[in-house]
Design a protein around this motif. Structure first.
Motif: not given
Length: 677
Positions: A294-298, A538-544
C-alpha cells in the motif's frame, strides 16, 4: 582423470579472492559413489568455497571438477544460509523449489508431507517466519531432499538440531547411501558426529591434510579420537608451512584456466516454470506485506496531493502590509467619514481609494502612525512591509494625471510615488506581494481615469499581453513544478522498490535457487514484471489526480506522457539493480538512491529553471539522467509537442540510453565475483 566409481573428483583446485587471500591451494578430493563424505575443518579453511565450486557457484582459477550427476536437478544443495523466505508457508516453500526442479504439484505435495513427518516439522501451513531456528534448519534440509537428488551437498545440516533428531537424520543419510545409492558430502563442526561417515577429508588452510575412513585415519595417526588425529596433522602442517607456502605460490597458475562448469541444466537460460516460480514468489511477497504494498501504491497519490495543497496557492495571499499615510490626519476615520462622489470630488484621499482595492484583494492592511513604527513592525515579523503615502499624495497624483506630462514639476512627481519598504528575505512571498501591490495600484489609477472618462490605459505601461501562445498569461509555480516532481519521483519510486527487493534477495540468499537452475535473467525479469505493473498503477494514480481531479492544464497527448513515465520507471529499475548489486547493505544502497534524487532535484529543472543555471552546467545537463525527460514532459503537456520535436525525442532518447547503460552495468556486476546475486 580416472573417474570410475567416483561421484565427485577435484584435482588441482586453486582459488584466490585477492593477492593476499588464497582460499584453495591445489586441493585434490575424491568422493566415491554411494558414500557419505565428511568434510571437516575450521572456519575460513575453504570448505564453503570448495562446495560452491562443486555446484558451479564459484569458478576456480585453475583445476578441474568432475561431478557424475552432472545435471542440476540431480543435485541437492543445502547452503549455510537457509535460502528460505519468511513470508512463505512450509508447503509454499516446497512448491517454490519444486517448480525450479520441474516437479508437478501432486508430486511436491506428496513428497512434502513425507518430509514434514520425517523431520518432525510443524503444520505445513505455518509461515517460515514463525518457526524456530532449529525448525527452519530442518526445513532447509527437507527442501534439499525434496526432488530426491542423486548427490547431496550439505553444509552444516545438523546445527541447532536436537541430538535425537540429529541421530535420526544420520540414520536416514546412511540408509539413503545403502538402499538408494545416494552420494552425500557433508560438512560439520561436530567431529565425533563425522565418525559415521564412510570417508573423512580433513581440510586446513586450503588443502586436505588427509582423506581416509575415520577408523583408518585414527590408526594411521596413532590416536584414539578424530580430534587428536586432526590436531596431529595440523601440527605437522605448521612445521612445514613455510616450505609448502613457497611451493604453492610458485605453482599457482598465472592465468585463469577456462574449464566447463561441473553442473549443467537442460535449459540454461530460460524456463517458464522457473520464471513463474520467481514471479509467484514476488507476487506473494506483495500480498503478504500489505502495508509495504500500500505504501508503494499510495505514495504517488500523496505526492500529487501534496503538490496541489502546497503549491496551488499564492504565497503572498493573506499577508499583512502596514500603511503609513500622512494625508490621513484622522487615521481610518478620514476614509470612513468621506465618500467619493465621482471625478469632480477629490476630498477623499487616494490612500483610502487604494485601501478600498486592497479590501477586495488577498492582502490585509494595518495602519501605523509613523514610518518608523511600521518598519519596526516589519522587523518583528508582524507585517511583510510598510507602504508610505506622502502628505500631498492625492494632490500630486492628480497633478500628474491632469497636467502635461512634460511640464509636471519634479517635486510633484516625487510626491506622487508610494514608498514601499518590504521584507525581501523570502523571495517567493515578497515577489507575489510586489506583484499584487503593483496590480492594485494600477487598478486604482485606471478606476479613477475611467470615472473621469479618460482612457484607463493612458498611464499604463505601453505593453499589452495578448493570449499566450503556450500556457497562460498568469502561470503558476505548480505548472512549472509538476513535470519535474512527477519525472523525478517516477525514477525514484522504481529505485526504492528494486533496491529493497534485491537487497532482500541477497539477505535471504539466492544461492540455493541458482544451484537449482534459476538464472539471474529470470530473477531480474520477474522483478521487472512486478515493478512495471506497480509503475503503471503509480503513474495512472498521479496523472488522474493532477489532471482529472484537480484539472491542471494539459494540452498534449497523455498517452505519450504515460509512456515516458514508464520508461523512467524502467530506467530507475535498472539503476536500483545497480545499487542493489554494488552495495552490500540496505542502508548504503538506500542512501545512494536518496543522494541521487537529491541531486536530481537541483539539476533536473525541478526547483529552478535550467535557463537560470550557470552556463557551464547548462551545457552538460543534457547528459544527466531524468533532466531531458523533464523538459520533454513539459513540452508535451504545456506545448502539445509531439515525438518528432527535438525536445521531446531527446527526452525519450536520453532515457533509453541511460537505461542501456544501467543494463550493461547490471550485467557486469551480476557476473562479477563481488556480488552474491
Amino acid at each position: 582423470m580416472e573417474m570410475e566409481g567416483s561421484a565427485v573428483m577435484v584435482r588441482g583446485a586453486f582459488k584466490r579472492y585477492s593477492h593476499s587471500t588464497v582460499v584453495l591451494r591445489g586441493l585434490d578430493l575424491t568422493v566415491a559413489d554411494a558414500t557419505i563424505y565428511g568434510l571437516l575443518g575450521p572456519s575460513g579453511c575453504g570448505k564453503t568455497t570448495l562446495l560452491r565450486s562443486i555446484v558451479g557457484m564459484v569458478r576456480l582459477d585453475a583445476g578441474d571438477i568432475y561431478v557424475k550427476a552432472h545435471q542440476r536437478h540431480k543435485v541437492g544443495y543445502m547452503p549455510q544460509e537457509l535460502g528460505l523466505y519468511d513470508y512463505m508457508s512450509i508447503m509454499e516453500a516446497f512448491h517454490f523449489y519444486g517448480k525450479l526442479y520441474g516437479m508437478d504439484k501432486e508430486e511436491v505435495k506428496s513428497r512434502g508431507q513425507e518430509l514434514v513427518a520425517f523431520l518432525e516439522l510443524p503444520d505445513s501451513k505455518r509461515l517460515i517466519g514463525t518457526l524456530s531456528g532449529g525448525q527452519q534448519r530442518r526445513l532447509s534440509f527437507a527442501v534439499t531432499l525434496l526432488h530426491d537428488p542423486d548427490l547431496l551437498i550439505l553444509d552444516e545440516p545438523t546445527v541447532g538440531i536436537d541430538p535425537v533428531l540429529s541421530a535420526a537424520i544420520w540414520e536416514r543419510l546412511l540408509e539413503m547411501t545403502t538402499c538408494q545409492r545416494k552420494t552425500i558430502i557433508i560438512t560439520t563442526h561436530y567431529i565425533e558426529e563425522a565418525k559415521q561417515a564412510h570417508m573423512i577429508g580433513l581440510m586446513r588452510d586450503g588443502v586436505l591434510l588427509a582423506e581416509q575412513s575415520p577408523t583408518s585415519l585414527m590408526v594411521s595417526q596413532g590416536c584414539d579420537s578424530l580430534e587428536e588425529a586432526f590436531l596431529a596433522l595440523s601440527q605437522r602442517q605448521e612445521t612445514s608451512r613455510f616450505d609448502d607456502a613457497q611451493s604453492v605460490e610458485l605453482s599457482y597458475p598465472t592465468t585463469q584456466k577456462k574449464s566447463l562448469p561441473p553442473l549443467v541444466d537442460t535449459c540454461p537460460y530460460w524456463k517458464t516454470n522457473r520464471f513463474m516460480a520467481q514471479l509467484t514468489k514476488n507476487t506473494r511477497w506483495l500480498i503478504r506485506n500489505v502495508f509495504a504494498t500500500m505504501f508503494f501504491l499510495l505514495l504517488p497519490a500523496s505526492i500529487a496531493l501534496m503538490c496541489e495543497f502546497v503549491l496551488s496557492h499564492n504565497p503572498g495571499a493573506h499577508r499583512t502590509i502596514g500603511i503609513v499615510s500622512l494625508e490621513l490626519a484622522d487615521g481610518l476615520a478620514s476614509c470612513t467619514g468621506q465618500e467619493y462622489e465621482g471625478c469632480g470630488s477629490y476630498d477623499r484621499p487616494f490612500t483610502c481609494r487604494f485601501m478600498d482595492y486592497l479590501v477586495n484583494s488577498s492582502i490585509e492592511t494595518k495602519i501605523y502612525d509613523s514610518l518608523e513604527e511600521g518598519k519596526e513592525a516589519t522587523r518583528k515579523n508582524e507585517v511583510w512591509g510598510v507602504l508610505e503615502f506622502n502628505a500631498n499624495y492625492t494632490d500630486s497624483a492628480l497633478d500628474r494625471i491632469q497636467h502635461d506630462i512634460f511640464s509636471t514639476p519634479e517635486s510633484v512627481v516625487e510626491s506622487s510615488f508610494i514608498n514601499a519598504y518590504m521584507d525581501m528575505s523570502n523571495m517567493w512571498v515578497s515577489t507575489f506581494l510586489r506583484r499584487e501591490l503593483l496590480l492594485d495600484v494600477r487598478m486604482m489609477i485606471q478606476g479613477f481615469l475611467k470615472d473621469c472618462d479618460i482612457n484607463p490605459h493612458l498611464l499604463d505601461i505601453p505593453v499589452q499581453f495578448k493570449p499566450a501562445i503556450f500556457g497562460s498569461n498568469n502561470p503558476t509555480y505548480l505548472q512549472f513544478f509538476i513535470p519535474g516532481v512527477v519525472c523525478t519521483f517516477a525514477f525514484y519510486l522504481s529505485i526504492m522498490y528494486t533496491t529493497a527487493a534485491i537487497m532482500f534477495e541477497k539477505s535471504v540468499g539466492l544461492e540455493r535457487s541458482l544451484v537449482a537452475g534459476m538464472t539471474k535473467t529470470e530473477v531480474v525479469i520477474a522483478h521487472s514484471v512486478v515493478q512495471i505493473v506497480i509503475a503503471i498503477v503509480q503513474e495512472l494514480t498521479i496523472l488522474v489526480i493532477l489532471y482529472y481531479c484537480f484539472d491542471n492544464p494539459c494540452r498534449g497527448n497523455m498517452n505519450l506522457v504515460m509512456i515516458l513515465l514508464i520508461m523512467l520507471q524502467i530506467m530507475g529499475l535498472f539503476y536500483g539493480l545497480v545499487l542493489g548489486l554494488f552495495f552490500t547493505s540496505q542502508r548504503d544502497a538506500t542512501n545512494a538512491g536518496i543522494g541521487t534524487v537529491n541531486a536530481l532535484f537541483m539539476l533536473a529543472g525541478l526547483v529552478w529553471p535550467v535557463e537560470g543555471m550557470h552556463y557551464i552546467l547548462r551545457n552538460v545537463l543534457w547528459a544527466i539522467p531524468v533532466q531531458p525527460a523533464v523538459e520533454a514532459y513539459r513540452a508535451i503537456v504545456m506545448r502539445d509537442w509531439h515525438i518528432s520535436h527535438p525536445v521531446v525525442y531527446k527526452g525519450f532518447l536520453s532515457t533509453s540510453i541511460w537505461t542501456a547503460i544501467f543494463i550493461l552495468a547490471t550485467i557486469a556486476l551480476a557476473r562479477s565475483n563481488k556480488t552474491s546475486l
